[in-house]
Design an enzyme around this catalytic site. Structure first.
Site, PDB file in Angstrom:
ATOM      1  N   SER A   5     -83.933 -21.118  -0.963  1.00 45.71           N
ATOM      2  CA  SER A   5     -84.790 -21.622   0.115  1.00 45.71           C
ATOM      3  C   SER A   5     -84.018 -22.615   0.974  1.00 45.71           C
ATOM      4  CB  SER A   5     -85.994 -22.305  -0.525  1.00 45.71           C
ATOM      5  OG  SER A   5     -86.732 -23.016   0.441  1.00 45.71           O
ATOM      6  N   SER A   6     -84.571 -22.886   2.154  1.00 45.65           N
ATOM      7  CA  SER A   6     -84.022 -23.969   2.993  1.00 45.65           C
ATOM      8  C   SER A   6     -84.983 -25.148   3.056  1.00 45.65           C
ATOM      9  CB  SER A   6     -83.794 -23.467   4.422  1.00 45.65           C
ATOM     10  OG  SER A   6     -82.861 -22.434   4.438  1.00 45.65           O
TER      11      SER A   6
ATOM     12  N   ASN B 261     -93.045 -17.572   3.647  1.00 43.39           N
ATOM     13  CA  ASN B 261     -91.823 -17.111   4.299  1.00 43.39           C
ATOM     14  C   ASN B 261     -92.106 -16.768   5.755  1.00 43.39           C
ATOM     15  OD1 ASN B 261     -89.117 -16.749   4.527  1.00 43.39           O
ATOM     16  ND2 ASN B 261     -89.132 -14.629   3.858  1.00 43.39           N
TER      17      ASN B 261
ATOM     18  N   THR C 158     -93.618 -21.342   7.031  1.00 41.92           N
ATOM     19  CA  THR C 158     -93.619 -22.455   6.111  1.00 41.92           C
ATOM     20  C   THR C 158     -94.475 -23.565   6.699  1.00 41.92           C
ATOM     21  OG1 THR C 158     -91.439 -21.735   5.466  1.00 41.92           O
ATOM     22  CG2 THR C 158     -91.945 -24.041   5.043  1.00 41.92           C
TER      23      THR C 158
ATOM     24  N   ARG D  33     -91.541 -22.386  -6.532  1.00 47.28           N
ATOM     25  CA  ARG D  33     -91.008 -21.313  -5.702  1.00 47.28           C
ATOM     26  C   ARG D  33     -91.382 -19.959  -6.321  1.00 47.28           C
ATOM     27  NH1 ARG D  33     -89.072 -20.100  -0.706  1.00 47.28           N
ATOM     28  NH2 ARG D  33     -87.032 -19.122  -0.668  1.00 47.28           N
TER      29      ARG D  33
ATOM     30  N   GLY E 204     -89.661 -23.899   9.434  1.00 48.62           N
ATOM     31  CA  GLY E 204     -88.637 -23.459  10.386  1.00 48.62           C
ATOM     32  C   GLY E 204     -87.493 -22.682   9.764  1.00 48.62           C
ATOM     33  N   GLY E 205     -87.686 -22.133   8.554  1.00 50.35           N
ATOM     34  CA  GLY E 205     -86.634 -21.298   7.964  1.00 50.35           C
ATOM     35  C   GLY E 205     -85.311 -22.045   7.910  1.00 50.35           C
TER      36      GLY E 205
END
Ligand code: GLY
Length: 571
Positions: free
Chosen positions: A451-452, A400, A380, A107, A472-473
């Protein structure tokens, strides 16, 4: 909830999802049990056919899933600048053929000169454009460190064998798809604005044009020759820092030199007969997925039916509670203590659904993060690979936003991320996904932003069963969740599970987003009557899930999302 706040996050989330998926169709009917591509030995599924093909070629040369990962990842940099992440970062979750599991965190990090209030105006309000566009939005990229860490620990072929086909692809070019042409068009003005000049991707393209990227080919050639240090301090790093400084950035060569990818333990939990292995913080993916699945486990979803009123209610209410916890507790584990075991433990989660009733929605405003005794305190991309040896990986990487910060390193051939917006720029204010953060995810020098991303592997009865993930955030976690449930609870094939219409809820804003034209008006009306606020704009679709499942007879089945240009290739 404050009306301006609600309007603002509704707008940013809708805009994000629209831009992410504009050009895609929805409401397509698919047979949920029909198998996708099947293969006897190995499958690579990714956002682009060329990248999946290069991954498969590496496997056919005798490489393993980790070699194929590096090749596929780097090929996505060539063919999928929307999210290809050499200028960004990502997460790997792996399971070796012998059952050993692990994760790699590459990351992005905040630069050393980053400050808590660097995106706030004199009144203390966020200036959204600063954390989303241009040089100040860029976090220290982790991808190249990630690729070299994977190669050192788990790879089997020489780096030259892995990278040469990617370098050739960058020189020979790739073919523009209709989706890509539309996206380039949508962003061309912003590319010119942020870069203060024309860039390669601001020119008009038509579908089937070929795009060559000799600059990226040269960057990869230098990386091949000089290793990781080329990016983290060599000519490439120096050029990167010069570009950022020219555009008002704060990243320095010391930021690059001090970057290290981190091996971390995965989040592991059981759901019925499944053992789920997912990404740990600084991604919220594994923790949230575990919380949601554990909260819904006592309910008989299969008997309610796929996308039925009761199933949607249970899933939405579990998501609401998990995202409320996400906002409060989660951040970079190197900076904050996260009570992961408590958050995903039965003692805590058993009580979390106590105030849920099938009669009425729980308003998000009435719900906060749970109390833990003793606790002190779009764009992403995803790819999955299972190789002929039985190794499996799930990798989600990101810049992002679409094309990240839109700042393009022309001499180097790639876009730079805008990952700084994943920090809680101001605790309590929403980011571009409408996600609210707290102190745990505030900006600090060298901290990783929350992050997701949810790259996930699943075992069934002790054997590898699935690799899955999606972009997809904030919607990543709920799309991965529904894909697993579609196979486990509703008997769908991998491809059927990927195809099925999805919905999403994230606590705040207090709305449930449904893919368009795929949920009956009667069903949505019933949910509305119970207090669920429904969003179903025409262009909204959620996630682009790619996955691979091991069939009972040992063959593999790929699921490539029809919502994008995603392609599964196998042998
Ligand atoms: N940038 C999206 C995420 O990491 O969740």
């Amino acid at each position: 909830m404050n009306k301006n706040y609600s309007l603002r996050i509704t707008t940013v989330l809708s805009l994000f999802i629209f831009l992410l998926y504009s050009g895609c169709k929805s409401g397509v009917t698919h047979d949920p049990k029909k198998l996708g591509l099947t293969a006897d030995n190995a499958i690579v599924v990714s956002a682009r056919a060329e990248a999946s093909k290069i991954g498969i070629e590496i496997l056919k040369k005798g490489g393993n899933a980790f070699d194929a990962m590096i090749a596929t990842d780097m090929a996505l940099n060539v063919t999928f600048p929307f999210a290809g992440s050499i200028g960004g970062g990502g997460f790997l979750v792996y399971r070796k053929a012998n059952g050993e599991t692990g994760t790699l965190d590459y990351r992005e990090k905040a630069p050393m000169a980053a400050m808590h209030d660097m995106y706030l105006d004199e009144n203390g309000e966020p200036i959204d454009s600063l954390s989303r566009e241009g040089a100040l939005a860029v976090g220290v990229p982790g991808s190249i460190a990630g690729m070299f860490a994977v190669h050192k620990k788990l790879g089997s072929l020489p780096m030259a064998t892995i990278l040469q086909p990617v370098i050739d692809l960058a020189k020979q070019g790739y073919v523009v798809t209709e989706n890509q042409k539309n996206r380039f068009e949508n962003y061309s003005d912003l590319f010119r604005k942020i870069n203060e000049k024309e860039i390669m991707y601001s020119s008009p393209f038509t579908a089937n044009d070929t795009i060559k990227n000799p600059q990226l080919a040269q960057t990869l050639e230098r990386i091949l020759k000089n290793g990781k240090e080329e990016f983290y301090g060599g000519e490439t790093g120096q050029k990167l820092i010069a570009l950022l400084s020219e555009h008002g950035g704060i990243m320095t060569i010391e930021d690059l030199q001090s970057y290290e990818a981190q091996w971390r333990d995965p989040v592991v939990f059981n759901y019925k007969d499944l053992r789920v292995i997912s990404m740990a913080p600084p991604s919220s993916g594994g923790v949230c997925l575990a919380q949601i699945m554990k909260m819904i486990e006592p309910y008989d979803l299969a008997s309610y039916g796929h996308n039925s009123e009761k199933a949607i209610q249970v899933i939405t209410e579990a998501e609401r509670r998990a995202y409320a916890d996400r906002s409060h507790y989660l951040g970079d584990p190197d900076f904050v203590d996260i009570p992961v075991n408590t958050l995903i433990g039965s003692d805590y989660l058993n009580g979390r659904m106590d105030n849920f009733s099938f009669e009425m929605a729980t308003p998000s405003a009435s719900l906060n993060h749970g109390d833990i005794p003793g606790y002190e305190s779009m764009e992403t991309t995803h790819y999955s690979i299972i190789d002929q040896f039985g190794n499996a990986i799930a990798v989600t990487t990101t810049l992002n936003g679409a094309y990240g910060s839109k700042l393009y390193a022309e001499e180097l051939g790639f876009f730079l991320n805008n990952e700084m917006d994943d920090f809680s720029v101001k605790p309590g204010s929403p980011n571009m996904f409408g996600l609210i953060g707290a102190q745990a995810n505030s900006i600090e020098p060298q901290k990783r932003m929350l992050s997701s991303m949810t790259p996930t592997l699943v075992e069934k009865d002790g054997k590898l069963w699935m690799s899955v993930g999606t972009p997809g955030g904030s919607t990543i976690i709920t799309s991965v969740l529904q894909t697993i449930l579609n196979v486990e609870e509703f008997g769908m094939s991998m491809q059927g599970a990927v195809n099925a219409p999805r919905f999403h809820h994230q606590w705040l804003p207090d709305v449930v987003t449904f893919e368009p034209n795929a949920f009956g008006k009667g069903l949505l009306k019933k949910l509305q009557k119970k207090g669920y606020q429904i969003r179903q704009e025409n262009s909204v679709i959620l996630g682009k899930v790619d996955g691979i499942r091991v069939l009972p007879d040992g063959r593999l089945e790929g699921g490539a999302d029809w919502r994008g240009d995603d392609t599964a290739i196998g042998f």
